[in-house]
Motif scaffolding. Structure first.
Motif, PDB file in Angstrom:
ATOM      1  N   ASP A 228       0.858  -1.183   0.000  1.00  0.00           N
ATOM      2  CA  ASP A 228       0.000   0.000   0.000  1.00  0.00           C
ATOM      3  C   ASP A 228       0.897   1.236   0.000  1.00  0.00           C
TER       4      ASP A 228
ATOM      5  N   ARG B  36      -0.054   0.503   9.526  1.00  0.00           N
ATOM      6  CA  ARG B  36       0.185  -0.918   9.743  1.00  0.00           C
ATOM      7  C   ARG B  36      -0.934  -1.527  10.600  1.00  0.00           C
TER       8      ARG B  36
ATOM      9  N   TYR C   1      -4.157  -1.893   8.734  1.00  0.00           N
ATOM     10  CA  TYR C   1      -4.034  -2.984   7.758  1.00  0.00           C
ATOM     11  C   TYR C   1      -4.209  -4.341   8.453  1.00  0.00           C
TER      12      TYR C   1
ATOM     13  N   THR D 295      -7.184  -7.043   7.751  1.00  0.00           N
ATOM     14  CA  THR D 295      -6.975  -8.415   7.260  1.00  0.00           C
ATOM     15  C   THR D 295      -7.472  -9.438   8.286  1.00  0.00           C
TER      16      THR D 295
END
Ligand code: SAH
Length: 348
Positions: free
Chosen positions: A69, A337, A340, A344
């Motif tokens: 990203d 981070r 993300y 996920t």
């Protein structure tokens, strides 16, 4: 160190590897140049190596981070990169474009175990240390992807660099020595929350880099509220280590001071800080704290920040208010981070 991690090897180690593989020592310099100067990611690209050697080298995978990203600020071109490591972990790096050149802020660990209260990077604890190659490749990938030269490096991303000490030293050598990307040590800053014994060790290296110390408070009681490490080392011990560092290296210390409304930003705090660091060869970076959603800390007002700076200047201490870069892609360090990982996880 992982003994097959070729991008973390010094030239001398590559020479030993060449001997082990039954090849000539001069190949070491060629390989080093491909990896650290030309920034290639495969042996196929190392066109001046014999095919046989290239085949043998396939047993030594080349660390190359994958950008998963990239966010770009429309205001000032600052970019945040999210990189995936070979083992699936992700880390963050930031490219800041200044008039004097491009600066990259890198991570030194996956997560962090220092527990600073206002910091997003430490919330999930420490996963693992980054290898020297993984620290280097954050800079290499950004240089390759942007086709712009990186001239400054700051180790101020996720992680405590002095908690990953051996890898940090190796990283600094490879980053700054001849034959590689060759960043000047004067253009390198390493920031620490203050691991005192390591500061003494680092002083012996006599690097010409800048050491930045996260102080964030004028006394032990307040520092302990913000930073668990302050229970281990007193502020005076940290300051004494800084004086020693300056005596050994001649390099002025940078103190980082994140201003938190109502916690460490009053006139008394500024006055007390002056009393503690007056006479030291230092510079203070004032950073209005970046609020994170997991904690209730508030950013100091612009007025309080200006006021703090003026108070420092009155007693002869240089202060700079950290210019905010990429405010439209903001979120405190470590948040890209974190979001993300959260995303996920929720998709599983
Ligand atoms: N572990 C190192 C380097 C990483 S953090 C250190 O502690 O210095 C880089 C700097 O950002 C440190 O001064 C850190 O205290 C500061 N920082 C972390 N989170 C912050 C936030 N939310 N707002 C402002 N500064 C922050």
């Amino acid at each position: 160190m992982n003994t097959t991690d070729i991008k973390s090897m010094t030239i001398d180690e590559l020479k030993i590897l060449m001997a082990d593989l039954g090849d000539k020592p001069f190949r070491a310099k060629q390989i080093y140049s491909w990896l650290h100067e030309h920034l290639v990611t495969s042996y196929e690209e190392m066109t001046n190596l014999p095919k046989g050697l290239r085949e043998k080298l396939e047993a030594y995978p080349i660390t190359a981070l994958e950008a998963v990203d990239v966010q770009t600020s429309k205001i000032d071109g600052t970019q945040k990169y999210l990189f995936r490591l070979r083992d699936g972990n992700v880390i963050e790096s930031v490219l800041m474009r200044y008039k004097h050149g491009n600066s990259v802020c890198i991570s030194s660990q996956v997560g962090c175990r220092m527990g600073c209260r206002f910091c997003a990077s430490t919330i999930g604890g420490l996963t693992r240390n980054l290898l020297p190659s993984e620290m280097l490749d954050q800079i290499y990938r950004i240089q390759v992807l942007t086709r712009e030269r990186v001239s400054n490096v700051v180790v101020m991303g996720t992680g405590e660099p002095l908690d990953n000490y051996e890898n940090l030293l190796r990283f600094i050598h490879i980053l700054t020595e001849d034959g590689g990307i060759h960043i000047s040590q004067r253009n390198l800053t390493v920031s620490t929350c203050g691991l005192v014994p390591r500061i003494y060790e680092l002083a012996e290296e006599k690097f010409q880099m800048t050491l930045a110390i996260s102080l964030h408070a004028p006394n032990d009681a307040k520092r302990q509220e913000l930073m668990p490490i302050a229970r281990k080392y007193t502020m005076e011990e940290v300051l004494e280590a800084c004086r020693h560092y300056f005596a050994k290296t001649g390099r002025r210390i940078t103190f980082e001071y994140s201003l938190v409304a109502g916690v460490n930003d009053s006139d008394e705090d500024a006055k007390e800080l002056c009393g503690r660091i007056r006479g030291m060869n230092c510079h203070v970076n004032l950073i209005p704290v970046n609020p994170i959603k997991e904690r209730s800390f508030q950013r100091s007002t612009r007025q309080a920040v200006e006021n703090f700076k003026i108070k420092l200047e009155k007693c002869g201490i240089n202060g700079t208010i950290r210019r905010e870069m990429g405010s439209d892609i903001d979120g405190a360090c470590g948040q890209l981070r974190k979001s993300y990982i959260e995303k996920t996880e929720s998709e599983k």
